[in-house]
Scaffold this motif. Structure first.
Motif, short mmCIF file in Angstrom:
data_model
loop_
_atom_site.label_atom_id
_atom_site.label_comp_id
_atom_site.label_asym_id
_atom_site.label_seq_id
_atom_site.Cartn_x
_atom_site.Cartn_y
_atom_site.Cartn_z
N PRO A 31 71.82 41.09 8.97
CA PRO A 31 72.95 41.43 8.10
C PRO A 31 72.50 42.27 6.90
N GLY A 32 73.38 43.13 6.41
CA GLY A 32 73.09 43.89 5.21
C GLY A 32 71.96 44.87 5.39
N HIS A 33 71.08 44.93 4.37
CA HIS A 33 69.90 45.81 4.40
C HIS A 33 68.67 44.96 4.71
N PRO A 34 67.79 45.41 5.59
CA PRO A 34 66.64 44.61 6.00
C PRO A 34 65.70 44.20 4.85
N MET A 35 65.71 44.97 3.76
CA MET A 35 64.78 44.69 2.68
C MET A 35 65.43 43.95 1.52
N VAL A 36 66.64 43.47 1.71
CA VAL A 36 67.33 42.72 0.66
C VAL A 36 67.63 41.31 1.14
N ALA A 37 66.94 40.34 0.57
CA ALA A 37 67.17 38.92 0.89
C ALA A 37 66.99 38.62 2.37
N GLU A 38 65.97 39.20 2.98
CA GLU A 38 65.68 38.97 4.39
C GLU A 38 64.24 38.47 4.55
N SER A 39 64.08 37.16 4.58
CA SER A 39 62.74 36.57 4.66
C SER A 39 62.04 36.90 5.97
N THR A 40 62.80 36.95 7.07
CA THR A 40 62.17 37.24 8.36
C THR A 40 61.51 38.62 8.36
N VAL A 41 62.12 39.58 7.69
CA VAL A 41 61.55 40.93 7.65
C VAL A 41 60.25 40.93 6.85
#
Length: 497
Positions: A96-106
């Motif tokens: 969801p959203g942008h991969p570098m914003v609030a995405e721990s898995t990334v």
């Protein structure tokens, strides 16, 4: 270095949920993907994938199998890396959203992909931040912070900045957020809750007082909270930075003439006086007064630190850092691997780490006096108590308390003899010896003599105040009474306490 492996993971962002905001490049990637994985199926864009018969596999089952979000994210990253490395295939991973914003898995993929021989590419996507700036209508240049509801603490909050709180998945999380916010903001402070921002027919924006934050419905994967920035004086005045700023101003050329003139020596006594005023509030069990007096002590710390900041030696932030590091180092049973089952063991750890600090500073314990470490300017009664305790630790102590009582009788006799002479200095010394012996009794009984004498002083004040009250009732002054009458009132006061 160019990688030769054919194992690849491309991370793409699904945006906030509006299909019109999805970039053409990412839409093509989604259409052409041979292996498409979604972190979660609970996102508005999934409907578009279904309408276009795009097959995918989601990780929603992992959420149900794990006990915490960190475990979920670790499991997802591990499975993606294993699949890409073992099958030597290209994977599209959509979040969801942008991969570098609030995405721990990334972030986990970025940290682990190289060592697993997997080439990682991260593409963009509309972030929920874009919609938040647009729908809430604030400019992040005014000061902005993004915080995670799951790890939110009052220490992170800055009222002078716009604050967005993401990952507000449910009412329970909203309740935790409310409690943290209430440590900084008043209960009626207006906050804004946004659900599914930018998603047609699903978006909900509500402005509510802070105390109602967990009393509304609709929290889910696409929920966030906006706490607008404020220049309110009551909020600014709750910050340490504001205190630092005020003291800087007071000491500046445009500040207070009195504050500018002060030196360490000129306000030295103030620190002592303020500390005693704090002790008075403690003895009176007066929390409101204690709050104020502790502030006065803090002011003294700020003033001394500011004087040094002006010369470039240290700042109050150096003071805070030194204290934090000392607390961490001296509590290995809390912040390290050492154990302490009770307060005595904790104190032993503290003393051991103090000794280690001295060793690291090049101070040799064997070359120091047993009595070192007692502050030179402690009140005499308190200092006598501390030096006796240090001496007792190495065996320099009385065998039993009766020997100390005998010593008190001996010192009292010597004081009586000295007081009959005209040698004031000798009398002073004998009085000191008597007091020192009395302190030994206190130490032997495990009673702090300073506390004992303080209690007696308080008792004297109360009983003498009763005498003054009786004089007022009788419409008399002290020169209109005698010791016999005052002694009678004194005994009445004793019977009342």
């Amino acid at each position: 270095m160019t990688m030769t492996t054919s194992a690849r993971i491309t991370v793409v962002g699904l945006g906030t949920g509006d299909p019109d905001q999805l970039t053409l490049g990412i839409w093509r990637r989604l259409q052409q993907a041979e292996r498409l994985y979604l972190r979660t199926e609970r996102h508005p864009m999934v409907q578009l994938l279904k309408e276009n018969a795009i097959t995918y596999q989601s990780f929603d089952h992992v959420y149900e199998a794990k006990d915490s979000f960190p475990e979920v994210y670790e499991a997802i990253a591990a499975e993606l890396l294993h699949t890409a490395a073992s099958l030597k295939t290209d994977i599209i991973y959509a979040v969801p959203g942008h991969p570098m914003v609030a995405e721990s898995t990334v972030q986990l993929l970025r940290a682990q992909s190289a060592e697993r021989g997997v080439e990682l590419t991260v593409l963009g996507g509309e972030s929920f931040l874009d919609e938040a700036f647009n729908r809430f209508g604030f400019d992040p240049i005014d000061g902005f912070q993004l915080l995670d509801a799951g790890t939110l603490s009052a220490g992170q909050l800055r009222s002078s900045m716009h604050t967005l709180i993401a990952q507000v998945y449910d009412t329970y999380t909203a309740s935790d957020v409310k409690l943290s916010l209430m440590e900084v903001y008043p209960d009626d402070y207006e906050v804004v809750v946004g659900h599914a921002l930018g998603v047609a027919e699903e978006e909900i924006i509500q402005t509510i007082p802070l105390h109602e934050l967990d009393r509304i419905e609709g929290y889910g994967n696409l929920s966030l909270i906006w706490v607008p920035r404020s220049d309110r004086a009551d909020l600014r005045n709750r910050s340490f930075e504001r205190l630092h700023e005020i003291v800087q101003i007071l000491r500046s050329p445009e500040g207070c003439p009195w504050d500018r003139e002060q030196t360490h020596q000129s306000i030295r006594k103030n620190l002592i006086e303020e500390m005693y005023e704090v002790l008075e509030t403690i003895d009176d069990d007066d929390p409101a007064a204690m709050c104020e007096e502790l502030g006065d002590v803090m002011l003294q710390v700020m003033l001394h630190s500011q004087m040094e900041e002006e010369t470039g030696t240290f700042t109050v932030y150096d003071v805070i850092q030194t204290l934090n590091e000392k607390l961490l180092f001296r509590h290995p049973h809390v912040f390290g691997t050492t154990e302490a089952g009770n307060s005595e063991e904790a104190l032993q750890n503290w003393e051991a780490m103090k000794a280690e600090e001295k060793r690291r500073k090049g101070i040799k314990a064997e070359q120091q006096s047993v009595l070192s470490g007692v502050p030179r300017d402690l009140p005499a009664l308190m200092k006598a108590y501390k030096v006796q305790k240090k001496a007792a630790k190495v065996g320099f102590d009385w065998d039993n308390i009766n020997d100390i009582y005998d010593k008190i009788k001996e010192e009292l006799q010597e004081l009586q003899e000295a007081s009959g002479s005209n040698d004031t200095q000798h009398t002073l010394e004998e009085l000191g010896d008597l007091l020192f012996a009395v302190v030994n009794v206190a130490r032997y009984l495990d009673i702090d003599p300073e506390e004992a004498l303080t209690a007696t002083n308080r008792k004297f004040y109360q009983r003498f105040a009763y005498i003054e009250e009786q004089l007022r009732i009788a419409n008399k002054s002290f020169d209109q009474t005698d010791l016999l009458e005052m002694d009678r009132w004194w005994n009445e006061a004793k019977s009342r306490t």
